[in-house]
Design a protein around this motif. Structure first.
Motif, PDB file in Angstrom:
ATOM      1  N   MET A 244       0.485  -0.778   0.097  1.00  8.92           N
ATOM      2  CA  MET A 244      -0.153   0.443  -0.136  1.00  8.92           C
ATOM      3  C   MET A 244       0.568   1.071  -0.104  1.00  8.92           C
ATOM      4  SD  MET A 244      -2.908   0.984   2.649  1.00  8.92           S
ATOM      5  CE  MET A 244      -1.278   1.623   4.164  1.00  8.92           C
ATOM      6  N   ALA A 245       1.737   1.367   0.352  1.00  7.92           N
ATOM      7  CA  ALA A 245       2.472   1.654   0.662  1.00  7.92           C
ATOM      8  C   ALA A 245       3.434   3.175  -0.448  1.00  7.92           C
ATOM      9  CB  ALA A 245       4.110   2.088   2.335  1.00  7.92           C
ATOM     10  N   GLU A 250       3.782   6.150  -5.567  1.00  2.00           N
ATOM     11  CA  GLU A 250       3.833   5.770  -6.777  1.00  2.00           C
ATOM     12  C   GLU A 250       3.087   7.271  -7.641  1.00  2.00           C
ATOM     13  OE1 GLU A 250       3.654   2.556  -8.535  1.00  2.00           O
ATOM     14  OE2 GLU A 250       5.686   2.049  -9.201  1.00  2.00           O
ATOM     15  N   MET A 251       1.463   7.199  -6.677  1.00  3.80           N
ATOM     16  CA  MET A 251       0.475   8.324  -6.598  1.00  3.80           C
ATOM     17  C   MET A 251       0.661   9.472  -6.549  1.00  3.80           C
ATOM     18  SD  MET A 251      -2.243   5.904  -6.205  1.00  3.80           S
ATOM     19  CE  MET A 251      -3.509   4.217  -6.504  1.00  3.80           C
ATOM     20  N   ASP A 254       3.995  12.284  -1.673  1.00  4.02           N
ATOM     21  CA  ASP A 254       5.445  12.198  -0.596  1.00  4.02           C
ATOM     22  C   ASP A 254       5.568  12.926   0.423  1.00  4.02           C
ATOM     23  OD1 ASP A 254       6.275  11.268  -4.101  1.00  4.02           O
ATOM     24  OD2 ASP A 254       6.027  13.411  -4.708  1.00  4.02           O
ATOM     25  N   ASN A 255       4.395  13.034   0.940  1.00  5.66           N
ATOM     26  CA  ASN A 255       4.953  13.564   2.125  1.00  5.66           C
ATOM     27  C   ASN A 255       4.309  12.862   3.252  1.00  5.66           C
ATOM     28  OD1 ASN A 255       5.657  15.678   4.106  1.00  5.66           O
ATOM     29  ND2 ASN A 255       3.813  16.786   4.603  1.00  5.66           N
ATOM     30  N   VAL A 256       4.326  10.623   3.274  1.00  3.41           N
ATOM     31  CA  VAL A 256       3.549  10.836   4.183  1.00  3.41           C
ATOM     32  C   VAL A 256       5.001   9.490   4.461  1.00  3.41           C
ATOM     33  CG1 VAL A 256       2.246   8.171   4.370  1.00  3.41           C
ATOM     34  CG2 VAL A 256       1.385  10.327   2.805  1.00  3.41           C
ATOM     35  N   GLY A 257       4.772   8.933   5.434  1.00  2.94           N
ATOM     36  CA  GLY A 257       5.680   8.302   6.268  1.00  2.94           C
ATOM     37  C   GLY A 257       5.201   7.205   6.744  1.00  2.94           C
ATOM     38  N   MET A 278      11.706  -5.371   0.830  1.00  5.39           N
ATOM     39  CA  MET A 278      10.227  -5.362   0.268  1.00  5.39           C
ATOM     40  C   MET A 278      10.871  -3.521  -0.031  1.00  5.39           C
ATOM     41  SD  MET A 278       7.192  -7.422   0.997  1.00  5.39           S
ATOM     42  CE  MET A 278       6.009  -6.003   0.147  1.00  5.39           C
ATOM     43  N   VAL A 279      11.405  -2.939   1.253  1.00  6.60           N
ATOM     44  CA  VAL A 279      11.654  -1.443   1.309  1.00  6.60           C
ATOM     45  C   VAL A 279      12.682  -1.615   0.640  1.00  6.60           C
ATOM     46  CG1 VAL A 279      12.263  -0.183   2.740  1.00  6.60           C
ATOM     47  CG2 VAL A 279      10.533  -1.612   3.544  1.00  6.60           C
ATOM     48  N   ARG A 280      13.329  -2.442   0.080  1.00  3.48           N
ATOM     49  CA  ARG A 280      14.663  -1.440  -0.781  1.00  3.48           C
ATOM     50  C   ARG A 280      14.412  -1.316  -2.056  1.00  3.48           C
ATOM     51  NH1 ARG A 280      17.435  -4.322   3.271  1.00  3.48           N
ATOM     52  NH2 ARG A 280      17.578  -6.234   1.815  1.00  3.48           N
ATOM     53  N   GLN A 281      13.807  -2.972  -2.555  1.00  5.31           N
ATOM     54  CA  GLN A 281      13.148  -3.209  -3.639  1.00  5.31           C
ATOM     55  C   GLN A 281      12.369  -1.781  -4.307  1.00  5.31           C
ATOM     56  OE1 GLN A 281      10.956  -6.111  -3.723  1.00  5.31           O
ATOM     57  NE2 GLN A 281       9.889  -5.912  -5.909  1.00  5.31           N
ATOM     58  N   TYR A 282      11.510  -1.298  -3.853  1.00  2.00           N
ATOM     59  CA  TYR A 282      10.699  -0.667  -3.862  1.00  2.00           C
ATOM     60  C   TYR A 282      10.935   1.351  -3.163  1.00  2.00           C
ATOM     61  CZ  TYR A 282       6.801  -3.816  -3.767  1.00  2.00           C
ATOM     62  OH  TYR A 282       5.541  -4.099  -4.118  1.00  2.00           O
ATOM     63  N   GLY A 283      12.193   1.064  -2.990  1.00  8.15           N
ATOM     64  CA  GLY A 283      13.109   3.089  -2.108  1.00  8.15           C
ATOM     65  C   GLY A 283      12.518   3.648  -1.970  1.00  8.15           C
ATOM     66  N   LEU A 284      12.335   2.817  -1.126  1.00  8.72           N
ATOM     67  CA  LEU A 284      10.771   3.535   0.629  1.00  8.72           C
ATOM     68  C   LEU A 284      11.986   3.409   1.586  1.00  8.72           C
ATOM     69  CD1 LEU A 284       7.798   1.441   0.411  1.00  8.72           C
ATOM     70  CD2 LEU A 284       8.269   3.376  -0.497  1.00  8.72           C
TER      71      LEU A 284
END
Length: 413
Positions: A244-245, A250-251, A254-257, A278-284
């Motif tokens: 979901m994050a 992607e939508m 940007d100002n959400v943690g 997953m965090v690294r894969q999604y660049g989060l």
């Protein structure tokens, strides 16, 4: 060999009016049998609350645990007599070695526990998890009144039916912690042994938004913070939370943690690594914060703007949606298990289909976009928890159950 560690320190710290002392109607020796070794689980936290209440009301309380852990230390501090008896928990049915080891230990632990129950002249045995049914067998051998709590709906139909038959045969009382458990796990059985006792809500003196100082992860800045509170096991659905994050990022949100409060669990370390991947894969890496297990959950909830609970199982009566609501935070959860019994949808929360990330994104976007909606849902949820989830009433019902069981046992002597 089983090791017994008994502590007699009766000092109790931080007593609140919630656990007011009184002269018990029936003096009882109560034993709690649990396979837990951590304070992360809602089932164990519920038992801690009950144990604390019973001690403060003058009963003799014993707790049997499988190993030394933070739980043995905590129960000691609140005045319980703690006994450590090793046993092998039934967890991994796909592993033949594990099953054989479990079968080897099953009769040994049953006999050892029965001897302990007789030695301490226990009146009521509380088995905190239905999978620990050897506790019920030990209670039968010792002539002790037994009650087990059903808090989890097993996914396998045959195993569920078999276990239910064993439990209904061995237990004097069976307690479901919500009505959905009675329906899903016991098929609405009309056995007179069964009752439903819903857990109380979070302690309002601890989860008080006017007094709690919010905590936020270092690096979160002024971002809106969406949180999930649960130990790191797959059934709690952290990977759907991360999916979901990713979609929200992607939508353009940007100002959400995103903060995950909860630590890894022995035997599930691979899942914690999967989440990191997953965090690294999604660049989060700069948006997702793992803060581990936290004792001061109220402060972390206070720092969140939205609280999520997105399990992939029929979670029966989870704490985190109630903790979020009582702190005045909007809650996003799933329409499964006992969760719809906690908060009224759509006025006081938002519920989605279990595992449906599209619905999660669709439901959370209006909350991210509207401070007014977040405030409206948060205040409505807080009011519902405060008025409908009384801790005192829950503890009164549990006490009355124990007293009736103890009286029945003594009437047969």
């Amino acid at each position: 060999m089983g090791m017994e560690v008994v502590f007699s320190d009766r000092a109790m710290r931080g007593a609140r009016p919630l656990y007011c002392r009184c002269h018990p109607k029936v003096y009882m020796r109560i034993c709690y049998y649990s396979s837990a070794n951590s304070l992360q689980g809602g089932a164990e936290l519920s038992q801690v609350r009950i144990v604390t209440h019973m001690i403060r009301n003058g009963h003799e309380v014993h707790v049997v645990l499988p190993c030394e852990s933070e739980l043995t230390r905590h129960y000691t501090q609140i005045g319980a007599r703690v006994h450590v008896l090793y046993w092998q928990h039934l967890r991994m049915l796909a592993d033949p070695y594990h099953v054989l080891k479990y079968l080897f230990w099953l009769p040994i632990i049953t006999l050892r526990l029965a001897m302990l129950l007789r030695k301490h002249r226990i009146d009521v045995l509380h088995v905190n998890e239905v999978l620990d049914f050897q506790g019920l067998a030990a209670g039968r051998l010792a002539g002790v009144s037994c009650v087990t709590w059903i808090r989890y709906v097993l996914p396998d139909g045959l195993m569920r039916r078999t276990l239910n038959a064993i439990v209904l045969t061995l237990a004097n009382r069976v307690v479901c912690n919500c009505h959905s458990v009675h329906r899903l796990a016991l098929n609405n059985s009309r056995s007179p042994k069964i009752s439903a006792i819903q857990n109380g809500g979070p302690d309002p003196s601890v989860f008080d938004p006017s007094k709690v100082v919010p905590k936020r992860p270092e690096g979160a800045g002024d971002a809106l913070l969406v949180g999930q509170i649960a130990k790191l096991v797959e059934e709690k659905g952290h990977h759907t939370f991360l999916e979901m994050a990713h979609r929200l990022t992607e939508m353009g949100y940007d100002n959400v943690g995103y903060v995950i409060v909860g630590g890894p669990v022995k035997g599930h370390e691979g899942y914690a690594r999967k989440l990191d991947d997953m965090v690294r894969q999604y660049g989060l890496e700069k948006r997702v914060f793992f803060v581990g297990q936290q004792r001061d959950v109220a402060s972390w909830v206070a720092g969140m703007d939205i609280v999520c609970h997105l399990p992939l199982c029929h979670d029966t009566f989870p704490s985190s949606p109630m903790e979020g609501a009582i702190m005045g935070k909007p809650v996003l959860s799933v329409r499964a298990g006992g969760i719809p019994e906690l908060l009224t949808e759509p006025d006081n929360c938002r519920l989605v289909e279990m595992g449906n990330v599209d619905e999660m994104v669709k439901a959370i976007k209006p909350m991210l976009d509207s401070p007014e909606l977040r405030s409206q849902l948060g205040q409505a949820g807080r009011e519902e928890i405060l008025t409908q989830r009384s801790i005192a009433k829950h503890l009164e019902r549990v006490t009355a159950l124990y007293e009736s069981m103890a009286e029945e046992r003594h009437s047969k002597e």
